[in-house]
Design a protein around this motif. Structure first.
Motif, PDB file in Angstrom:
ATOM      1  N   GLU A 136       0.440 -40.320  14.150  1.00 46.44           N
ATOM      2  CA  GLU A 136      -0.371 -39.201  13.524  1.00 46.44           C
ATOM      3  C   GLU A 136      -0.811 -38.250  14.543  1.00 46.44           C
ATOM      4  OE1 GLU A 136      -3.303 -40.174  10.548  1.00 46.44           O
ATOM      5  OE2 GLU A 136      -2.183 -41.895   9.417  1.00 46.44           O
ATOM      6  N   GLN A 137      -1.369 -38.961  15.870  1.00 47.06           N
ATOM      7  CA  GLN A 137      -1.996 -38.192  16.762  1.00 47.06           C
ATOM      8  C   GLN A 137      -0.864 -37.357  17.268  1.00 47.06           C
ATOM      9  OE1 GLN A 137      -1.760 -41.391  16.241  1.00 47.06           O
ATOM     10  NE2 GLN A 137      -3.716 -42.281  17.050  1.00 47.06           N
ATOM     11  N   ILE A 138       0.209 -37.755  17.636  1.00 46.54           N
ATOM     12  CA  ILE A 138       1.446 -36.777  18.132  1.00 46.54           C
ATOM     13  C   ILE A 138       1.699 -35.641  16.991  1.00 46.54           C
ATOM     14  CG2 ILE A 138       3.723 -36.827  18.956  1.00 46.54           C
ATOM     15  CD1 ILE A 138       1.784 -38.487  20.661  1.00 46.54           C
ATOM     16  N   LEU A 139       1.986 -35.949  15.738  1.00 53.07           N
ATOM     17  CA  LEU A 139       2.319 -35.020  14.685  1.00 53.07           C
ATOM     18  C   LEU A 139       1.151 -33.879  14.766  1.00 53.07           C
ATOM     19  CD1 LEU A 139       3.656 -37.294  12.074  1.00 53.07           C
ATOM     20  CD2 LEU A 139       5.034 -35.664  13.607  1.00 53.07           C
ATOM     21  N   ALA A 140      -0.309 -34.467  14.827  1.00 55.16           N
ATOM     22  CA  ALA A 140      -1.265 -33.491  14.848  1.00 55.16           C
ATOM     23  C   ALA A 140      -1.394 -32.372  15.852  1.00 55.16           C
ATOM     24  CB  ALA A 140      -2.497 -34.171  14.931  1.00 55.16           C
ATOM     25  N   LEU A 141      -0.545 -32.548  16.791  1.00 54.69           N
ATOM     26  CA  LEU A 141      -0.492 -31.752  18.260  1.00 54.69           C
ATOM     27  C   LEU A 141       0.326 -30.526  17.647  1.00 54.69           C
ATOM     28  CD1 LEU A 141       0.148 -34.139  21.120  1.00 54.69           C
ATOM     29  CD2 LEU A 141      -2.281 -33.021  20.338  1.00 54.69           C
ATOM     30  N   PHE A 142       1.190 -30.736  16.637  1.00 54.11           N
ATOM     31  CA  PHE A 142       2.073 -29.731  16.276  1.00 54.11           C
ATOM     32  C   PHE A 142       1.693 -29.264  14.819  1.00 54.11           C
ATOM     33  CE2 PHE A 142       4.372 -32.461  19.181  1.00 54.11           C
ATOM     34  CZ  PHE A 142       4.972 -31.315  20.167  1.00 54.11           C
ATOM     35  N   GLY A 143       0.661 -29.654  14.372  1.00 51.49           N
ATOM     36  CA  GLY A 143       0.026 -29.139  13.097  1.00 51.49           C
ATOM     37  C   GLY A 143       0.605 -30.011  11.955  1.00 51.49           C
ATOM     38  N   LEU A 144       1.353 -31.109  12.166  1.00 53.14           N
ATOM     39  CA  LEU A 144       1.915 -31.898  11.146  1.00 53.14           C
ATOM     40  C   LEU A 144       1.180 -33.290  10.708  1.00 53.14           C
ATOM     41  CD1 LEU A 144       5.520 -31.451  12.613  1.00 53.14           C
ATOM     42  CD2 LEU A 144       4.571 -30.073  10.846  1.00 53.14           C
ATOM     43  N   THR A 145       1.528 -33.746   9.427  1.00 52.85           N
ATOM     44  CA  THR A 145       1.042 -34.988   9.071  1.00 52.85           C
ATOM     45  C   THR A 145       2.345 -35.635   8.674  1.00 52.85           C
ATOM     46  OG1 THR A 145       1.020 -34.548   6.855  1.00 52.85           O
ATOM     47  CG2 THR A 145      -0.849 -33.932   8.311  1.00 52.85           C
ATOM     48  N   PRO A 146       2.221 -37.184   8.594  1.00 44.14           N
ATOM     49  CA  PRO A 146       3.278 -37.954   8.242  1.00 44.14           C
ATOM     50  C   PRO A 146       4.195 -37.339   7.067  1.00 44.14           C
ATOM     51  CG  PRO A 146       1.714 -39.305   9.099  1.00 44.14           C
ATOM     52  CD  PRO A 146       1.120 -37.806   8.716  1.00 44.14           C
ATOM     53  N   ALA A 147       3.509 -36.733   5.869  1.00 40.57           N
ATOM     54  CA  ALA A 147       3.819 -36.384   4.740  1.00 40.57           C
ATOM     55  C   ALA A 147       4.757 -35.246   5.016  1.00 40.57           C
ATOM     56  CB  ALA A 147       2.713 -35.901   3.738  1.00 40.57           C
ATOM     57  N   ASP A 148       4.574 -34.413   6.137  1.00 37.55           N
ATOM     58  CA  ASP A 148       5.371 -33.429   6.546  1.00 37.55           C
ATOM     59  C   ASP A 148       6.856 -33.560   6.969  1.00 37.55           C
ATOM     60  OD1 ASP A 148       3.605 -31.527   5.590  1.00 37.55           O
ATOM     61  OD2 ASP A 148       2.595 -31.902   7.850  1.00 37.55           O
ATOM     62  N   ASP A 151      12.851 -36.507   4.633  1.00 39.55           N
ATOM     63  CA  ASP A 151      13.752 -37.698   4.486  1.00 39.55           C
ATOM     64  C   ASP A 151      14.922 -37.607   5.352  1.00 39.55           C
ATOM     65  OD1 ASP A 151      11.708 -38.571   2.693  1.00 39.55           O
ATOM     66  OD2 ASP A 151      12.824 -37.774   0.759  1.00 39.55           O
ATOM     67  N   ASN A 152      15.248 -36.565   5.609  1.00 37.66           N
ATOM     68  CA  ASN A 152      16.477 -36.385   6.407  1.00 37.66           C
ATOM     69  C   ASN A 152      16.314 -36.953   7.795  1.00 37.66           C
ATOM     70  OD1 ASN A 152      18.299 -35.430   4.430  1.00 37.66           O
ATOM     71  ND2 ASN A 152      17.834 -33.550   4.672  1.00 37.66           N
ATOM     72  N   PHE A 153      15.362 -36.388   8.322  1.00 35.92           N
ATOM     73  CA  PHE A 153      14.903 -36.840   9.645  1.00 35.92           C
ATOM     74  C   PHE A 153      14.680 -38.298   9.650  1.00 35.92           C
ATOM     75  CE2 PHE A 153      11.715 -37.656  13.082  1.00 35.92           C
ATOM     76  CZ  PHE A 153      12.316 -37.164  14.098  1.00 35.92           C
ATOM     77  N   LEU A 155      15.882 -40.537   7.992  1.00 35.32           N
ATOM     78  CA  LEU A 155      17.330 -41.359   7.843  1.00 35.32           C
ATOM     79  C   LEU A 155      17.954 -41.221   9.264  1.00 35.32           C
ATOM     80  CD1 LEU A 155      19.934 -42.496   6.269  1.00 35.32           C
ATOM     81  CD2 LEU A 155      20.295 -39.846   5.480  1.00 35.32           C
ATOM     82  N   PHE A 156      18.021 -39.918   9.776  1.00 35.74           N
ATOM     83  CA  PHE A 156      18.719 -39.939  11.421  1.00 35.74           C
ATOM     84  C   PHE A 156      18.050 -40.812  12.144  1.00 35.74           C
ATOM     85  CE2 PHE A 156      18.113 -37.888  15.600  1.00 35.74           C
ATOM     86  CZ  PHE A 156      19.688 -37.942  15.784  1.00 35.74           C
ATOM     87  N   THR A 157      16.723 -41.038  12.202  1.00 32.62           N
ATOM     88  CA  THR A 157      16.054 -41.993  13.077  1.00 32.62           C
ATOM     89  C   THR A 157      16.681 -43.699  12.837  1.00 32.62           C
ATOM     90  OG1 THR A 157      13.978 -42.350  11.603  1.00 32.62           O
ATOM     91  CG2 THR A 157      13.869 -40.528  13.508  1.00 32.62           C
ATOM     92  N   GLU A 158      16.629 -43.873  11.425  1.00 33.84           N
ATOM     93  CA  GLU A 158      17.248 -44.851  11.144  1.00 33.84           C
ATOM     94  C   GLU A 158      18.704 -45.301  11.462  1.00 33.84           C
ATOM     95  OE1 GLU A 158      16.532 -44.971   6.844  1.00 33.84           O
ATOM     96  OE2 GLU A 158      14.595 -45.440   6.644  1.00 33.84           O
ATOM     97  N   ILE A 159      19.172 -44.347  11.380  1.00 35.76           N
ATOM     98  CA  ILE A 159      20.857 -44.427  11.955  1.00 35.76           C
ATOM     99  C   ILE A 159      20.679 -44.872  13.520  1.00 35.76           C
ATOM    100  CG2 ILE A 159      22.876 -43.248  12.574  1.00 35.76           C
ATOM    101  CD1 ILE A 159      22.315 -41.480  10.287  1.00 35.76           C
ATOM    102  N   LEU A 160      19.768 -44.371  14.352  1.00 38.36           N
ATOM    103  CA  LEU A 160      19.533 -44.563  15.679  1.00 38.36           C
ATOM    104  C   LEU A 160      19.105 -45.977  15.756  1.00 38.36           C
ATOM    105  CD1 LEU A 160      18.036 -41.392  16.917  1.00 38.36           C
ATOM    106  CD2 LEU A 160      20.588 -42.269  17.523  1.00 38.36           C
ATOM    107  N   THR A 161      18.350 -46.597  14.957  1.00 38.06           N
ATOM    108  CA  THR A 161      17.486 -47.836  15.062  1.00 38.06           C
ATOM    109  C   THR A 161      18.143 -48.854  14.633  1.00 38.06           C
ATOM    110  OG1 THR A 161      15.845 -47.143  13.555  1.00 38.06           O
ATOM    111  CG2 THR A 161      15.343 -46.640  15.546  1.00 38.06           C
ATOM    112  N   ASP A 162      18.715 -48.531  13.399  1.00 44.34           N
ATOM    113  CA  ASP A 162      19.288 -49.894  12.708  1.00 44.34           C
ATOM    114  C   ASP A 162      20.730 -50.325  12.755  1.00 44.34           C
ATOM    115  OD1 ASP A 162      16.852 -49.661  11.770  1.00 44.34           O
ATOM    116  OD2 ASP A 162      17.307 -48.757   9.773  1.00 44.34           O
ATOM    117  N   THR A 163      21.471 -49.520  13.557  1.00 43.37           N
ATOM    118  CA  THR A 163      23.030 -49.227  13.279  1.00 43.37           C
ATOM    119  C   THR A 163      23.335 -50.804  14.037  1.00 43.37           C
ATOM    120  OG1 THR A 163      23.593 -47.172  13.074  1.00 43.37           O
ATOM    121  CG2 THR A 163      25.332 -48.534  13.973  1.00 43.37           C
ATOM    122  N   ALA A 164      22.864 -50.893  15.505  1.00 44.28           N
ATOM    123  CA  ALA A 164      23.317 -51.954  16.389  1.00 44.28           C
ATOM    124  C   ALA A 164      22.947 -53.245  15.767  1.00 44.28           C
ATOM    125  CB  ALA A 164      22.686 -51.704  17.818  1.00 44.28           C
TER     126      ALA A 164
END
Length: 467
Positions: A136-148, A151-153, A155-164
């Motif tokens: 949340e602190q990092i997202l806040a630097l860009f004016g974002l919240t977790p709700a912002d 889902d596609n992003f 999903l992209f991170t899950e491909i990176l972290t789950d595949t292996a």
């Protein structure tokens, strides 16, 4: 002559020349040489070669410590000089008669896991990066919240972290076939069969949302996503079965019959026998690991931090790969990493104390780079080149590791990955743990450094070869 070629040439000459070398292989940090006659090795000459951090016999191999990156370049020059290289499989067979059964088993485990560790390292870094950018602190630097976050992003991170981890059995079976003399592509397909989407998903079954298939009314059959031991033993047995079949099948039919029978027999045995049995064994190992990590008052961290580098010296530390993979696969975090990081950092602290305290230029030139290597996660140069040679610094490092491990346990530190430690390991603690991680490492280094400076080393005890 290039620097690396000169090092290769000097190593060959110091161990008795080309005629005394049976084969050469390498791992992440060491040149592993099978020699014909140990008595022809000039140990002092080997240790005086530029960039050599130490050399010793282990598991039937003469191992020359060169460090990450350097070992690959020197190995290439050794091959160019006409020395036959050998695969880990071939060297494992040559060294197979050395050591007791447990040592040989752990060596085989290491031979299988070493090639796939870089992929698991990358996955851990992806996990750490995801944890960082979704704070949340990092997202806040860009004016974002977790709700912002879309889902596609996610999903992209899950491909990176789950595949292996989803396809981990395929990687392990491939590597096991390679090490034990089978055809790696057959091992890869066997491993993929173990995680086939036609089988009930292992994580779904564990979560209670999916039921396993039952054969004969009592044999549970599920996919083995994230599992280690079923694929490991299926790979060993499959490689041996393939070789046995190939010896008995006419050459004209080998291309058809051998892979057909190997896969048919092995997937049957794997799903109905190996998988169910070793899945239970994995659960026992995980429960035992958690029991040690969960000892009260930080005792688990103290115990692991105390023993880890002693186990590294024995050469059977690859067993920790299995434990760390299980922790990551089951919980998405690795409490083991912070503890062993403390023990690694402490050995670097002890070597640093020796390097700063000694007046010997040669010992400084060995100890200071070795301590840096330890702070980058590779302790062999510090241990074998400095600390064990003078004995006391090694034990001071062990005490520092125990203290650091104690605090890592007290703070409940857990990395997002495995196989990288100390300075590179900071990337696994970007999810809000970085300050405590740094504190634990500073404590481990500080204790080991102070004890070594005060009690662990004096130039009065300096070895003659360091002059």
């Amino acid at each position: 002559m290039s620097e690396n070629r000169k090092i290769a040439r000097d190593i060959i000459d110091a161990i008795g020349g080309e005629e005394n070398i049976s084969s050469v292989a390498h791992c992440a940090t060491r040149l592993r040489i099978m020699v014909n006659d140990k008595d022809k090795i000039d140990q002092d000459k080997v240790e005086q070669i530029d960039k050599v951090k130490g050399a010793f016999f282990n598991s039937g191999q003469y191992q020359v410590i060169l460090g990450t990156g350097t070992v690959n370049k020197v190995y290439e020059e050794v091959e160019k000089l006409g020395i036959d290289g050998s695969s880990k499989s071939e060297q494992s067979k040559e060294a197979g008669k050395s050591g007791n059964f447990f040592q040989r088993a752990i060596r085989s485990l290491g031979d299988v896991f070493v090639p796939i560790i870089p992929v698991l390292v990358a996955t851990g870094l992806f996990m750490g990066l995801r944890g960082l950018v979704l704070q949340e602190q990092i997202l806040a630097l860009f004016g974002l919240t977790p709700a912002d976050i879309s889902d596609n992003f996610i999903l992209f991170t899950e491909i990176l972290t789950d595949t292996a981890f989803i396809f981990l059995p395929a990687l392990i079976a491939w590597s096991a076939f390679r090490v034990f003399g089978g055809t790696p592509i057959i091992g890869l397909v066997l491993g993929l069969m173990l995680v086939s989407p036609s089988l009930p998903n292992a994580w779904g079954v564990a979560g209670g949302g999916v039921d396993p298939l039952y054969f004969l009314g009592f044999i549970p059959v599920v996919g083995y996503q994230g599992s280690v031991l079923p694929a490991f033993f299926a790979g060993i047995l499959g490689a041996k079965l393939e070789r046995t079949i190939r010896k008995r099948v006419p050459d004209a039919l080998d291309l058809i019959v051998t892979p057909f029978l190997t896969l048919l027999l092995m997937i049957t045995v794997s799903l109905f026998i190996i998988g169910p049995i070793f899945h239970v064994v994995e659960d026992w190992i995980l429960e035992g690991t958690l029991a040690v990590l969960g000892l009260p008052l930080g005792l688990g961290g103290l115990l692991i931090g105390l023993l880890h580098q002693i186990i590294v010296v024995t050469g059977v530390h690859h067993i920790f790969n299995l434990l760390e993979i299980q922790l990551l696969e089951s919980f998405g975090e690795n409490r083991f990493n912070a503890i062993i990081t403390a023990s690694i950092a402490a050995q670097g602290g002890a070597a640093l104390a020796v390097g700063l305290k000694t007046k010997s230029k040669k010992l400084k030139a060995l100890a200071l780079p070795s301590s840096l290597s330890a702070f980058l996660g590779i302790t062999e140069p510090a241990i074998f080149g400095v600390n064990l040679r003078y004995v006391k610094p090694f034990f001071m490092g062990i005490i520092g590791g125990a203290v650091g491990g104690f605090f890592a346990s007290i703070f409940n530190l857990a990395g997002t990955g495995m196989a990288i430690t100390v300075i590179p390991g900071t990337l696994l603690y970007l999810n809000g743990q970085i300050l405590l991680y740094l504190l634990v490492n500073i404590i481990a280094i500080g204790v080991a450094f102070s004890l070594t400076w005060m009690f662990g080393y004096s130039d009065k005890n300096k070895l003659p070869e360091s002059e």
